[in-house]
Design a protein around this motif. Structure first.
Motif, PDB file in Angstrom:
ATOM      1  N   ASP A   9      53.294  46.288  42.718  1.00  0.00           N
ATOM      2  CA  ASP A   9      52.816  45.209  41.519  1.00  0.00           C
ATOM      3  C   ASP A   9      51.293  45.124  40.958  1.00  0.00           C
ATOM      4  O   ASP A   9      50.877  44.859  39.690  1.00  0.00           O
ATOM      5  CB  ASP A   9      53.294  43.454  41.354  1.00  0.00           C
ATOM      6  N   ALA A  10      50.864  45.770  41.407  1.00  0.00           N
ATOM      7  CA  ALA A  10      49.518  46.385  41.020  1.00  0.00           C
ATOM      8  C   ALA A  10      49.178  47.691  40.237  1.00  0.00           C
ATOM      9  O   ALA A  10      49.811  49.235  40.971  1.00  0.00           O
ATOM     10  CB  ALA A  10      48.308  46.445  42.783  1.00  0.00           C
ATOM     11  N   ASP A  11      48.655  47.376  39.724  1.00  0.00           N
ATOM     12  CA  ASP A  11      48.159  48.361  38.521  1.00  0.00           C
ATOM     13  C   ASP A  11      46.774  48.959  38.913  1.00  0.00           C
ATOM     14  O   ASP A  11      45.994  48.550  38.731  1.00  0.00           O
ATOM     15  CB  ASP A  11      48.495  47.762  36.725  1.00  0.00           C
ATOM     16  N   ILE A  12      46.648  50.377  39.775  1.00  0.00           N
ATOM     17  CA  ILE A  12      45.260  50.474  39.910  1.00  0.00           C
ATOM     18  C   ILE A  12      44.851  52.167  39.196  1.00  0.00           C
ATOM     19  O   ILE A  12      45.612  52.762  39.341  1.00  0.00           O
ATOM     20  CB  ILE A  12      45.532  51.189  41.022  1.00  0.00           C
ATOM     21  N   SER A  13      44.117  51.771  38.375  1.00  0.00           N
ATOM     22  CA  SER A  13      43.679  53.338  38.216  1.00  0.00           C
ATOM     23  C   SER A  13      42.589  53.604  37.494  1.00  0.00           C
ATOM     24  O   SER A  13      41.520  52.740  38.106  1.00  0.00           O
ATOM     25  CB  SER A  13      44.152  53.320  35.936  1.00  0.00           C
ATOM     26  N   ILE A  14      41.169  54.859  37.278  1.00  0.00           N
ATOM     27  CA  ILE A  14      40.487  54.953  37.329  1.00  0.00           C
ATOM     28  C   ILE A  14      39.591  55.648  35.828  1.00  0.00           C
ATOM     29  O   ILE A  14      40.316  55.841  34.959  1.00  0.00           O
ATOM     30  CB  ILE A  14      39.873  55.732  38.699  1.00  0.00           C
ATOM     31  N   LYS A  15      38.355  55.497  35.286  1.00  0.00           N
ATOM     32  CA  LYS A  15      37.908  55.878  34.885  1.00  0.00           C
ATOM     33  C   LYS A  15      36.425  55.690  35.226  1.00  0.00           C
ATOM     34  O   LYS A  15      35.686  55.198  35.983  1.00  0.00           O
ATOM     35  CB  LYS A  15      37.989  54.356  33.514  1.00  0.00           C
ATOM     36  N   TYR A  16      35.846  56.525  33.937  1.00  0.00           N
ATOM     37  CA  TYR A  16      34.048  57.393  34.781  1.00  0.00           C
ATOM     38  C   TYR A  16      33.684  57.016  33.487  1.00  0.00           C
ATOM     39  O   TYR A  16      33.729  56.821  31.963  1.00  0.00           O
ATOM     40  CB  TYR A  16      34.291  58.547  34.320  1.00  0.00           C
ATOM     41  N   GLU A  17      32.131  55.550  34.174  1.00  0.00           N
ATOM     42  CA  GLU A  17      31.552  55.030  32.995  1.00  0.00           C
ATOM     43  C   GLU A  17      29.976  56.102  33.629  1.00  0.00           C
ATOM     44  O   GLU A  17      29.496  56.009  34.519  1.00  0.00           O
ATOM     45  CB  GLU A  17      30.935  54.095  32.994  1.00  0.00           C
ATOM     46  N   ASN A  18      29.356  57.256  32.556  1.00  0.00           N
ATOM     47  CA  ASN A  18      28.300  57.780  32.830  1.00  0.00           C
ATOM     48  C   ASN A  18      28.616  58.070  34.253  1.00  0.00           C
ATOM     49  O   ASN A  18      27.731  58.185  35.207  1.00  0.00           O
ATOM     50  CB  ASN A  18      26.829  56.707  32.761  1.00  0.00           C
ATOM     51  N   GLY A  19      29.342  59.726  34.474  1.00  0.00           N
ATOM     52  CA  GLY A  19      29.793  59.879  35.409  1.00  0.00           C
ATOM     53  C   GLY A  19      30.161  59.021  36.149  1.00  0.00           C
ATOM     54  O   GLY A  19      30.205  59.640  38.036  1.00  0.00           O
TER      55      GLY A  19
END
Ligand code: DC
Length: 221
Positions: free
Chosen positions: A63-73
């Motif tokens: 049920d967990a939505d895990i994602s990643i993004k990049y901010e200033n590297g």
């Protein structure tokens, strides 16, 4: 095709410091998979799931939505859209991550996400099972380790510099426990992939380790 570097090894070997700097140098994306297990652990703590109840761990993790993004590297881990970077570095979350990462269903979900990332981007990915399970075809695999004594000394220094009161013998015992748990679990235990290069950083500086990995990457590219 993307170029993938897998860095595995026990807790405290310096994987994340080194992987971050190697990726910056190469212009690759750094993927800290431990942070994903930690975000999942935070979700399960919030949901009141007991780590002993493996059936619930497996079910609820879906049920967990895990994602990643990049901010200033920097890698930012999102849990159901919320930036949880500031919440996942506690002992409580680390212990929950260690206890729940033994679950096969939970791992399957996170491994799929990691594989998707590496399929389209050049990555330096660190964890425990990257060379063996997540990216078996990685162009370069490094198994980064250091003796228990050296890892404990580094951790002791890090904590005392932050003003945290701690006991060296206790830190050593914790490291041994965690190594044992990570290396003996049934699903994806920590082990050196057959084609991984062993780098023992016990007597090396951070810069020496980085240079060694960059040299290996150059040879393989
Ligand atoms: O590297 P770390 O301390 O942030 O990892 C937290 C926990 O997640 C660690 O106890 C083992 C687990 N982990 C894992 O099982 N597989 C990975 N690829 C990364 C971390």
């Amino acid at each position: 095709m993307s170029f993938n570097i897998a860095i595995d090894g026990p807790a405290g070997a310096g994987k994340s410091t080194i992987a971050k700097q190697v990726s910056a140098k190469l212009g690759y994306i750094y993927v800290d998979t431990g942070a994903m297990y930690r975000a999942m652990a935070l979700f399960l703590i919030r949901e009141g799931v007991s780590p002993e109840d493996q059936e619930s761990v497996g079910k609820r993790s879906q049920d967990a939505d895990i994602s990643i993004k990049y901010e200033n590297g920097e890698q930012v881990v999102l849990l159901n859209g919320e930036n949880v970077n500031g919440l996942i570095r506690t002992e409580e979350v680390g212990n929950m991550a260690s206890a729940t990462s033994v679950n096969g269903d939970l791992r399957k979900k996170l491994v799929e996400l990691q594989q998707k990332l590496a399929a389209t981007e050049n990555v330096v990915m660190d964890g425990r099972d990257i060379g063996t399970v997540v990216l078996p075809g990685a162009q370069l695999k490094v198994y980064l380790t250091a003796s228990v004594e050296v890892r404990a000394d580094r951790r002791y220094k890090e904590l005392t510099e932050k003003g945290v009161d701690c006991d060296l013998e206790q830190i050593k015992a914790d490291i041994r426990d965690r190594d044992h748990r990570d290396m003996t679990r049934e699903v994806s235990p920590l082990k050196q992939a057959e084609d991984a290069v062993l780098v023992d950083s016990s007597d090396m500086t951070i810069q020496e380790v980085i240079d060694r990995i960059l040299e290996l990457a150059k040879e393989r590219s």
